[in-house]
Design an enzyme around this catalytic site. Structure first.
Site, short mmCIF file in Angstrom:
data_model
loop_
_atom_site.label_atom_id
_atom_site.label_comp_id
_atom_site.label_asym_id
_atom_site.label_seq_id
_atom_site.Cartn_x
_atom_site.Cartn_y
_atom_site.Cartn_z
N LYS A 52 0.85 -1.21 0.00
CA LYS A 52 0.00 0.00 0.00
C LYS A 52 0.88 1.25 0.00
O LYS A 52 0.60 2.22 -0.71
CB LYS A 52 -0.94 -0.01 1.22
CG LYS A 52 -2.05 -1.03 1.09
CD LYS A 52 -2.81 -1.27 2.39
CE LYS A 52 -3.82 -2.41 2.20
NZ LYS A 52 -4.50 -2.82 3.44
N GLN A 96 -4.80 -1.63 9.65
CA GLN A 96 -4.73 -2.95 9.03
C GLN A 96 -5.34 -4.01 9.93
O GLN A 96 -5.03 -4.09 11.12
CB GLN A 96 -3.27 -3.27 8.70
CG GLN A 96 -3.06 -4.58 7.95
CD GLN A 96 -3.61 -4.58 6.53
OE1 GLN A 96 -3.72 -3.54 5.89
NE2 GLN A 96 -3.97 -5.75 6.03
N ASP A 119 -11.33 2.89 4.42
CA ASP A 119 -11.78 1.49 4.33
C ASP A 119 -13.30 1.41 4.20
O ASP A 119 -13.83 0.40 3.74
CB ASP A 119 -11.41 0.74 5.62
CG ASP A 119 -10.10 -0.02 5.53
OD1 ASP A 119 -9.80 -0.55 4.45
OD2 ASP A 119 -9.40 -0.09 6.55
N1 GUN Z 1 -7.01 -6.77 5.98
C1 GUN Z 1 -7.33 -7.47 4.87
N2 GUN Z 1 -7.99 -6.68 3.99
C2 GUN Z 1 -8.09 -5.46 4.57
C3 GUN Z 1 -8.67 -4.21 4.15
O1 GUN Z 1 -9.25 -4.08 3.07
N3 GUN Z 1 -8.55 -3.19 5.04
C4 GUN Z 1 -7.95 -3.33 6.25
N4 GUN Z 1 -7.90 -2.27 7.03
N5 GUN Z 1 -7.41 -4.46 6.66
C5 GUN Z 1 -7.49 -5.52 5.82
#
Ligand code: GUN
Length: 296
Positions: A52, A96, A119
């Site tokens: 990311k 995350q 998110d």
């Molecule tokens: N863990 C796995 N996929 C995601 C996501 O799309 N957002 C977040 N914050 N954590 C994740």
């Protein structure tokens, strides 16, 4: 002929739109900022966070990562979130998942400023999505909508089956597919671990989105001819490779491809789209907070 979706190509075309929007923001003196918070997590979490971060740099988003020792109390995470909420250079915040067991997930999701919740997991944003007025669509299902549109698949009138009912993918995917809006208007069935006769449901589907986290569980014999298949799974399975594992989807690609009209593989399908939609949502957040309009 089955159309195999190239997730990287679709992602790259959406990233072009994101870059253009960032240029418009920069012209008004706004650099979009995204903060990613990592507190432990599973094997993949650190990898995802660094992917990311790299994607942010690549399009011109100011990306920062805050790491918190997983043995710290939940309050340490709350303090970090409060500081990021107050920081005007940070437009998007992503915590995350998964979090350590002693950290209450719902508290955390509610703590993020809903205008910075890229998110789309804050209850306010979930409520907006469900009621048909989304602010930030969750990245993975939003990316799938974009992928379907790029493959000329319109879910309108389709019988869609979503495998999995997670907060991150299954539930928002079902919601987006049933919305009275472009990319929606499908008749949606959500299947999960307690569903009886899963194959009967998938064989009656025009579109199947598999997001259960079980390697290759959806096989060709569970599908009818011409089904559109989207594989969200990225499962680590033991393999004789340098890393000792390889990634595989929730779909048995070879047998499913024999039946599908359109299929997205994993890896190489949904994954690149998820990160791209995070960039997209960050630019949307910067636009909302700065008042500078962008086209996305
Ligand atoms: N863990 C796995 N996929 C995601 C996501 O799309 N957002 C977040 N914050 N954590 C994740």
């Amino acid at each position: 002929m089955t159309h195999v979706i190239d997730g990287n190509a679709v992602a790259e075309s959406v990233r072009d739109d994101v870059r253009a929007a960032i240029d418009d923001l920069e012209a008004e003196g706004v650099t979009p900022g995204l903060a990613t918070v990592l507190m432990g997590g599973d094997d993949g979490s650190a990898t995802y966070v660094s992917m990311k971060q790299r994607a942010c740099e690549e399009v011109g988003i100011d990306g920062t990562t805050v790491e918190i020792d997983p043995d710290e109390p939940a309050e340490a995470l709350y303090e970090v979130i409060d500081d990021l909420n107050d920081d005007p250079a940070v437009h998007g915040i992503l915590v995350q998942m998964p979090l350590p067991d002693h950290v209450p997930k719902r508290e955390v999701l509610s703590r993020v400023d809903p205008l910075k919740d890229v998110d789309g997991f804050h209850p306010e944003n979930v409520g907006r999505l469900v009621s048909g007025n989304p602010r930030f669509k969750p990245c993975t299902p939003h990316g799938i909508q974009k992928m379907l549109a790029a493959a000329d698949v319109d879910p309108e009138g389709m019988d869609a089956v979503v495998l999995g009912r997670s907060e991150i993918v299954g539930k928002p995917m079902a919601n987006l597919l049933m919305q009275k809006a472009d990319g929606g208007n499908a008749t949606v069935t959500v299947c999960h671990s307690r569903t009886r006769d899963l194959a009967e449901k998938t064989r009656n589907a025009d579109l199947v989105v598999a997001a259960v986290g079980r390697p290759e569980m959806l096989t060709g014999d569970m599908l009818s001819e011409g089904t559109v298949v989207i594989d969200v799974g990225t499962n680590r399975v033991d393999a004789d490779t340098e890393k000792g594992y390889e990634l595989t989807g929730d779909v048995d690609f070879e047998s499913a491809k024999q039946k599908a009209s359109v299929i997205s593989p994993s890896p190489g399908g949904v994954g690149p789209m998820t990160i791209t939609m995070l960039l997209y949502n960050t630019v949307t957040a910067a636009s909302l907070q700065s008042g500078v309009d962008v086209e996305l």
